[in-house]
Scaffold this active site. Sequence first.
Site, mmCIF file in Angstrom:
data_model
loop_
_atom_site.group_PDB
_atom_site.id
_atom_site.type_symbol
_atom_site.label_atom_id
_atom_site.label_comp_id
_atom_site.label_asym_id
_atom_site.label_seq_id
_atom_site.Cartn_x
_atom_site.Cartn_y
_atom_site.Cartn_z
ATOM 1 C CD GLU A 166 -2.992 -0.580 2.375
ATOM 2 O OE1 GLU A 166 -3.935 -0.791 2.100
ATOM 3 O OE2 GLU A 166 -2.772 -0.241 3.364
ATOM 4 C CB SER A 212 -7.493 4.752 -4.334
ATOM 5 O OG SER A 212 -6.788 5.656 -3.811
HETATM 6 P P1 13P Z 1 -8.142 3.231 0.279
HETATM 7 O O1 13P Z 1 -8.872 2.036 -0.644
HETATM 8 O O2 13P Z 1 -9.485 4.060 0.794
HETATM 9 O O3 13P Z 1 -7.204 4.138 -0.601
HETATM 10 O O4 13P Z 1 -7.433 2.855 1.382
HETATM 11 C C1 13P Z 1 -6.874 1.223 1.233
HETATM 12 C C2 13P Z 1 -6.356 1.752 2.277
HETATM 13 O O5 13P Z 1 -5.454 1.886 2.991
HETATM 14 C C3 13P Z 1 -6.644 -0.227 2.581
HETATM 15 O O6 13P Z 1 -5.901 -0.542 3.510
#
Ligand code: 13P
Length: 248
Positions: A166, A212
Amino acid sequence: MRIPFIAGNWKMFKTKADASAFAEEFKALYQGTDVKAAVCAPFTDLQTLVDAFKGTGIGVGAQNVHFADEGAYTGEISVAMLEEMGVDYCIVGHSERRQYFAETDETVNLKLKKLLAGPIRPIMCVGESLEQRDSGELFDFVRSQLVGGLDGISAEDMRRVVIAYEPIWAIGTGRTASPEQAEEMCAFIRKVLIDLYDEDTADEVILQYGGSVKPANATEIMNMDEIDGALVGGASLKPADLMAIIDF
Ligand code: 13P
């Protein structure tokens, strides 16, 4: 053969009533799907989800856990408490926990070891900041998170760890990493796992991309060779959106 695995991360959203309503709707949508799915929810929603998803194949995950067996740690939850509830997964080392709650590679490592002594599968998060990407440190940084977080974990246990890449700059920003950027880092992570373990072990580890992910970009991300799944924040809050991602 790695089976695709999509997990939602609700973060600090949804009361018990919200979780119950979500589960009823999502269960019906998920029926007959062969992609693995789980919802990682606040502690207060876990029992509701475990009960609602019984027999559906949908997993339930926590978003954090403490590494001690028990003790004077006000506000914390132990692995035994999660196990007793029947939780399947636990996110460890999410960047929000590293940033706001002083999670380090060392605490990530202690939590992984405690989880791996029992049935709950950890979802370990790694990922660089925008500054680290721009300065070219991204690979060294992610390698250091893997080396520190996985220290002393056996190859057998490693096969039960899910790794979520991430990039911090792509979380909640609407700015997704391109499929090529996500693939490049996931391929790198698998190479590090070959270094730390061996080819067979590295080949079995499920790698997710998170940041995202939405119904509109799930297909191109999931079509990448080294990406086996997604960890979905905002888009996991609506049953239809989460299901559309699972149906990539
Ligand atoms: P978003 O999908 O809201 O960007 O968040 C990603 C996330 O941190 C999942 O653990």
